[in-house]
Design an enzyme around this catalytic site. Structure first.
Site, PDB file in Angstrom:
ATOM      1  N   TYR A 143      -3.809  70.915  96.226  1.00  0.00           N
ATOM      2  CA  TYR A 143      -5.083  71.448  95.723  1.00  0.00           C
ATOM      3  C   TYR A 143      -4.974  71.598  94.218  1.00  0.00           C
ATOM      4  O   TYR A 143      -3.977  72.092  93.701  1.00  0.00           O
ATOM      5  CB  TYR A 143      -5.368  72.809  96.362  1.00  0.00           C
ATOM      6  CG  TYR A 143      -6.615  73.500  95.839  1.00  0.00           C
ATOM      7  CD1 TYR A 143      -7.892  72.993  96.118  1.00  0.00           C
ATOM      8  CD2 TYR A 143      -6.518  74.659  95.075  1.00  0.00           C
ATOM      9  CE1 TYR A 143      -9.025  73.633  95.652  1.00  0.00           C
ATOM     10  CE2 TYR A 143      -7.663  75.310  94.603  1.00  0.00           C
ATOM     11  CZ  TYR A 143      -8.905  74.790  94.886  1.00  0.00           C
ATOM     12  OH  TYR A 143     -10.042  75.430  94.426  1.00  0.00           O
ATOM     13  N   ASP A 238       0.816  69.978  88.150  1.00  0.00           N
ATOM     14  CA  ASP A 238      -0.070  71.124  88.318  1.00  0.00           C
ATOM     15  C   ASP A 238       0.793  72.307  88.733  1.00  0.00           C
ATOM     16  O   ASP A 238       1.169  72.451  89.895  1.00  0.00           O
ATOM     17  CB  ASP A 238      -1.151  70.829  89.366  1.00  0.00           C
ATOM     18  CG  ASP A 238      -2.107  72.011  89.535  1.00  0.00           C
ATOM     19  OD1 ASP A 238      -1.887  73.054  88.880  1.00  0.00           O
ATOM     20  OD2 ASP A 238      -3.065  71.877  90.319  1.00  0.00           O
ATOM     21  N   LYS A 266      -2.846  81.493  87.095  1.00  0.00           N
ATOM     22  CA  LYS A 266      -2.265  82.554  87.938  1.00  0.00           C
ATOM     23  C   LYS A 266      -1.311  83.486  87.162  1.00  0.00           C
ATOM     24  O   LYS A 266      -1.790  84.348  86.448  1.00  0.00           O
ATOM     25  CB  LYS A 266      -1.644  81.939  89.183  1.00  0.00           C
ATOM     26  CG  LYS A 266      -2.751  81.239  90.009  1.00  0.00           C
ATOM     27  CD  LYS A 266      -2.408  80.861  91.433  1.00  0.00           C
ATOM     28  CE  LYS A 266      -3.675  80.440  92.158  1.00  0.00           C
ATOM     29  NZ  LYS A 266      -3.725  79.062  92.600  1.00  0.00           N
TER      30      LYS A 266
HETATM   31  C1  LIG Z   1      -4.986  78.111  92.365  1.00  0.00           C
HETATM   32  C2  LIG Z   1      -4.727  76.720  91.983  1.00  0.00           C
HETATM   33  C3  LIG Z   1      -5.623  75.980  91.193  1.00  0.00           C
HETATM   34  C4  LIG Z   1      -6.974  76.518  90.803  1.00  0.00           C
HETATM   35  O1  LIG Z   1      -6.893  77.645  90.005  1.00  0.00           O
HETATM   36  P1  LIG Z   1      -8.188  78.615  89.919  1.00  0.00           P
HETATM   37  O2  LIG Z   1      -7.777  79.623  88.901  1.00  0.00           O
HETATM   38  O3  LIG Z   1      -8.366  79.174  91.286  1.00  0.00           O
HETATM   39  O4  LIG Z   1      -9.328  77.790  89.488  1.00  0.00           O
HETATM   40  C5  LIG Z   1      -5.257  74.720  90.784  1.00  0.00           C
HETATM   41  N1  LIG Z   1      -4.079  74.189  91.140  1.00  0.00           N
HETATM   42  C6  LIG Z   1      -3.197  74.862  91.902  1.00  0.00           C
HETATM   43  C7  LIG Z   1      -1.893  74.227  92.244  1.00  0.00           C
HETATM   44  C8  LIG Z   1      -3.486  76.137  92.376  1.00  0.00           C
HETATM   45  O5  LIG Z   1      -2.630  76.762  93.170  1.00  0.00           O
END
Ligand SMILES: *Cc1c(COP(=O)(O)O)cnc(C)c1O
Length: 427
Positions: A143, A238, A266
């Protein structure tokens, strides 16, 4: 008579779709209604009825120091008193850029945004702008936020272009996204053989945390690095979840692999809305106003959010922080596996730094297909048995869990004991 949690959630459902501002919070996959949270402190949260929970969601990853860490709260209060936002440069932005680039060697330059979604969306645009190519590769089960081009699932056959995984995304938008299998180096090599000269970027969660927890094989990531280099494609790690979560240098430190671009979020916001993307200077210099790739944000680099991030980054940089965090997660998963074994459950678990995965399956999954084999009914029953005992884990079999530095022996022991009871009930 309905409970206060029920009353609030029912009223919320009238005004907010499903009563939530992000889908998984609605308990759709586990059933029931979510407790409405009133406050948190350390490893614990309390709902509006005063029921206490040991929390392993941690706001889905950011809260590596636990809830309402006094130093983070104090930093936010101090900065907020001097103004909430300026839309102009501040010294704190330089401070956090300094910490990020000093800590993660692949970051030569970095830019702040307000969410992980913005970070990945921009990293993709930047990679396309830099290479002048359109095709991107992602992996099923990873994701990367909810930007259109990344809301895509595998097409009908291997090596076909992806289909939108959400309504409202035109097929033309995902027609440039190839979706491949995670940890499948041969499929990857084949995709590069066929499309190599058109591939702008490959985006990957180097430890996947959005299909439960799945660790990449080192060989897979090394192949990925080699292929991107050989074909001039931009490798995007990511690390919105894994950054400062699996270790101080994220998954790239763990695997000793240097991506071209990295996305963060995060933990770097310490619970406030912050994201970032950064990497090679020659790529980053394509961003506006220096370069032709547009990106902007009214609240980007927001001083209050940055203060929370800086306070968090300072505390987690202390010597021994990740050793202790990892040991906590290891104790948790080992204890749970032991409890499952004594109760005869088909269960496994593993951790990576401060994140962990729980699987109703004999061994931890290594592919998306294996994740899908986990027993969801068992998980859902386990989830509710834990919640009933005051242990809050993510309300889905396909999410990772998180420990914080506020989780100590008392919390871990209580959680393992609750798991033992839950496993007994599942029999
Ligand atoms: C949480 C997450 C996102 C999206 O971040 P948001 O702050 O919720 O938009 C993108 N990539 C990864 C791997 C994530 O865990």
């Amino acid at each position: 008579m309905s409970s206060q949690n029920q009353q609030i959630f029912e009223r919320a459902r009238e005004l907010i779709p499903s009563g939530v501002n992000s889908p998984v919070r609605a308990f759709g996959s586990v059933g029931g209604i979510p407790p409405t949270i009133a406050k948190g402190a350390g490893a614990r949260i309390w709902d509006v009825e005063g029921k206490e929970y040991i929390d392993y969601v941690g706001s889905w990853g950011p809260l590596i120091l636990g809830h309402a860490h006094p130093e983070v709260v104090a930093a936010v209060q101090e900065v907020a008193a001097d103004g909430l936002s300026f839309g102009a440069p501040t010294a704190a932005e330089l401070d956090i850029a300094d910490v990020l680039t000093q800590t993660i060697p692949s970051l030569e330059q970095v830019r702040l945004v307000s969410s992980g979604t913005e970070a990945t969306m921009t990293a993709i645009r930047l990679a396309r702008g830099f290479t002048g190519r359109s095709t991107i590769i992602k992996f099923e089960g990873c994701y990367h936020g909810h930007a259109d081009a990344l809301l895509v699932k595998a097409g009908s056959g291997a090596l076909t272009f992806g289909q939108p995984s959400s309504a409202g995304v035109p097929p033309e938008v995902t027609a440039h996204t190839l979706v491949l299998d995670y940890n499948d180096s041969e499929m990857l090599a084949d995709a590069f053989r066929r499309n190599g000269d058109n591939i702008a970027a490959v985006i990957v969660e180097p430890v996947a945390g959005n299909m439960n927890l799945v660790k990449a094989h080192a060989e897979f990531l090394n192949t990925l690095r080699e292929l991107c280099t050989r074909h001039g494609a931009v490798l995007i790690f990511d690390e919105v979840m894994t950054g400062f979560r699996v270790g101080l240098q994220g998954a790239q430190g763990m695997y000793s692999i240097t991506p071209d671009l990295t996305t963060l979020g995060k933990v770097i916001g310490g619970g406030m809305p912050v994201g970032a993307f950064g990497g090679r200077r020659d790529i980053m210099q394509k961003i506006a106003p220096l370069g032709p790739v547009y990106q902007a944000g009214t609240l980007s680099g927001n001083p209050v959010a940055v203060a929370a991030g800086l306070a968090t980054l300072k505390l987690i940089s202390a010597p021994g922080f990740y050793e202790k965090l990892s040991a906590t997660a290891t104790d948790l998963v080992n204890g749970m596996m032991q409890a499952a074994k004594t109760t005869g459950q088909n269960f496994s678990a593993q951790s990576a730094g401060g994140m962990f995965g729980l699987y109703f399956r004999t061994t931890p999954p290594e592919t998306y297909a294996q994740v899908m084999e986990c027993d969801r009914d068992k998980f859902n029953a386990f989830f509710h048995a834990m919640l009933g005992q005051g242990i809050s884990i993510a309300p889905s079999a396909f999410e990772a869990g998180f420990v914080s530095s506020a989780h100590g022996k008392a919390e871990i022991d209580a959680t393992i004991e609750a798991a033992r009871t839950a496993f007994e009930q599942l029999k």
